[in-house]
Design a protein around this motif. Structure first.
Motif, PDB file in Angstrom:
ATOM      1  N   PRO A 275       0.828  -1.217   0.000  1.00  0.00           N
ATOM      2  CA  PRO A 275       0.000   0.000   0.000  1.00  0.00           C
ATOM      3  C   PRO A 275       0.858   1.260   0.000  1.00  0.00           C
ATOM      4  O   PRO A 275       1.876   1.335   0.688  1.00  0.00           O
ATOM      5  CB  PRO A 275      -0.791  -0.115   1.321  1.00  0.00           C
ATOM      6  N   GLY A 276       0.431   2.247  -0.790  1.00  0.00           N
ATOM      7  CA  GLY A 276       1.141   3.516  -0.864  1.00  0.00           C
ATOM      8  C   GLY A 276       0.878   4.381   0.355  1.00  0.00           C
ATOM      9  O   GLY A 276       0.153   4.003   1.276  1.00  0.00           O
ATOM     10  N   ARG A 277       1.442   5.588   0.327  1.00  0.00           N
ATOM     11  CA  ARG A 277       1.372   6.468   1.501  1.00  0.00           C
ATOM     12  C   ARG A 277      -0.052   6.858   1.857  1.00  0.00           C
ATOM     13  O   ARG A 277      -0.368   7.058   3.027  1.00  0.00           O
ATOM     14  CB  ARG A 277       2.210   7.728   1.236  1.00  0.00           C
ATOM     15  N   ARG A 278      -0.932   6.980   0.859  1.00  0.00           N
ATOM     16  CA  ARG A 278      -2.299   7.420   1.139  1.00  0.00           C
ATOM     17  C   ARG A 278      -3.079   6.390   1.952  1.00  0.00           C
ATOM     18  O   ARG A 278      -4.072   6.716   2.597  1.00  0.00           O
ATOM     19  CB  ARG A 278      -3.033   7.728  -0.159  1.00  0.00           C
ATOM     20  N   TRP A 279      -2.625   5.135   1.935  1.00  0.00           N
ATOM     21  CA  TRP A 279      -3.326   4.079   2.659  1.00  0.00           C
ATOM     22  C   TRP A 279      -2.846   3.936   4.111  1.00  0.00           C
ATOM     23  O   TRP A 279      -3.559   3.391   4.949  1.00  0.00           O
ATOM     24  CB  TRP A 279      -3.128   2.733   1.961  1.00  0.00           C
ATOM     25  N   LEU A 280      -1.632   4.384   4.373  1.00  0.00           N
ATOM     26  CA  LEU A 280      -0.983   4.077   5.641  1.00  0.00           C
ATOM     27  C   LEU A 280      -1.652   4.688   6.883  1.00  0.00           C
ATOM     28  O   LEU A 280      -1.754   4.015   7.915  1.00  0.00           O
ATOM     29  CB  LEU A 280       0.490   4.495   5.594  1.00  0.00           C
ATOM     30  N   PRO A 281      -2.128   5.959   6.861  1.00  0.00           N
ATOM     31  CA  PRO A 281      -2.750   6.512   8.078  1.00  0.00           C
ATOM     32  C   PRO A 281      -3.955   5.706   8.554  1.00  0.00           C
ATOM     33  O   PRO A 281      -4.098   5.442   9.753  1.00  0.00           O
ATOM     34  CB  PRO A 281      -3.149   7.926   7.654  1.00  0.00           C
ATOM     35  N   GLY A 282      -4.807   5.291   7.630  1.00  0.00           N
ATOM     36  CA  GLY A 282      -5.993   4.517   8.010  1.00  0.00           C
ATOM     37  C   GLY A 282      -5.639   3.134   8.516  1.00  0.00           C
ATOM     38  O   GLY A 282      -6.273   2.621   9.452  1.00  0.00           O
TER      39      GLY A 282
END
Length: 356
Positions: A71-78
């Motif tokens: 998963p890319g960076r946009r997926w990591l916070p969630g």
């Protein structure tokens, strides 16, 4: 536009920003969880029962996805929110299922035995690490991580003994993969060793790295195992305070200093006991005092289970199997042998106390 309207618009913008930040990863965890729940349902339909619970399936599916796609960076916070915060909330809610009667039933011998297991396991694990050639600080970190609560113990102990970033990184690199392996493999010991529900709950509480992971490991054995395993793990985590205090005093003595045990470190109990442990205790106290309506107990347990499934999906999505290679053979061997030693000591305590 009035001040009230402006405030509402600002709040709406903040909520929208949070949704964009956490939404993709959280949605991914929900999808993996939905697939796991569906797979459990199909499994129960084919075999008459679910041999692999949704909690376990969520980890496996998440790990499979992570192995095929990073998963890319946009997926990591969630994903991070699901793996940590949602799981901590689940632990707090689980406190509602634990009453004073359960704690009293555990008895003083078990509580004292947990403390003894922690200190014996730390000494034995430290010895294993040194025999395998690990540096002193690294051996201490591995010993405390295995014997108490994984990464949390490593993070708490590191500044006390003056460990640097490389020591900490090498110590925790193997924890995520091995932690998942323990959660998945431990239930197999129920049939293999002929363990009762209570025996398995104690074993899980004494060997699983993190409090939330106890939920996943004990779920196949039922609610009694979950309650007892969580209680044992809670006591084990609380041992982090005395262990850090002892190491702090030893560190001061070895350095011949009377000030702080490590540069920039200050012993603070609120850094030792996580907030969700406090919440768990508060919920258990409310349950014991009869302040939680009985009608709410089942929904709270169901919500805790659902949050745990989502969190296990996030845990699987965060597992990088390559971290095993990065950890190095000596660290990997020390962690595995220390965990096996902890399991043997835990089984010894169970038989010593004649747990039914």
């Amino acid at each position: 536009m009035t001040l009230q309207t402006q405030g509402q618009a600002g709040l709406a913008d903040q909520i929208a920003a949070k949704a964009r930040h956490f939404g993709p990863g959280l949605l991914l965890c929900l999808v993996v969880s939905g697939v796991a729940l569906a797979a459990e349902h199909v499994e129960a339909g084919f075999f008459g029962r679910a041999w692999l619970e949704a909690l376990v399936l969520a980890i496996l599916i998440g790990t499979l996805v992570r192995s095929l796609w990073r998963p890319g960076r946009r997926w990591l916070p969630g994903i991070a929110l699901s793996a940590k915060t949602l799981l901590e909330i689940a632990v707090v809610l689980l406190g509602a299922s634990l009453s004073a009667a359960t704690i009293a039933a555990a008895g003083a011998p078990l509580l004292l035995g947990i403390a003894a297991v922690v200190f014996v396991a730390i000494g034995l694990s430290y010895g294993i690490g040194r025999l395998l050639g690990l540096p002193q600080r690294m051996a201490i970190l591995v010993a405390c991580g295995n014997s108490i609560c994984g990464n949390s113990a490593i993070a708490a102990v590191a500044p006390v003994i003056g460990a640097d970033g490389d020591d900490v990184a090498a110590s925790i690199a193997f924890t995520a993969v091995l932690g998942v392996a323990v959660v998945l493999g431990l239930p197999l010991l129920i049939a293999l060793l002929g363990l009762s529900v209570h025996q398995f709950g104690i074993l899980a509480g004494l060997t699983v790295y993190a409090v939330p992971q106890v939920l996943a490991a004990t779920a196949p054995a039922g609610q009694a195992a979950i309650q007892l395993g969580t209680l044992v793990k809670l006591v084990r985590v609380l041992m982090l305070g005395p262990v850090v205090l002892v190491l702090s005093m030893l560190s001061i003595r070895l350095r011949g200093r009377t000030d702080a045990p490590a540069a920039g470190h200050r012993f603070a109990p609120h850094h030792i006991v996580p907030w969700f442990i406090v919440g768990f205790v508060v919920m258990a106290a409310l349950r014991s005092a009869g302040l939680i309506p009985t009608v709410l107990l089942s929904p709270l347990a169901g919500l805790a289970n659902l949050l745990t499934i989502i969190s296990m999906a996030a845990l699987g999505l965060g597992v990088d199997l390559r971290s095993v290679a990065k950890a190095g053979p000596r660290v990997s061997a020390a962690v595995i042998l220390s965990l096996l030693a902890l399991g043997a000591i835990s089984l010894g305590l169970i038989h010593l106390l004649a747990v039914p």
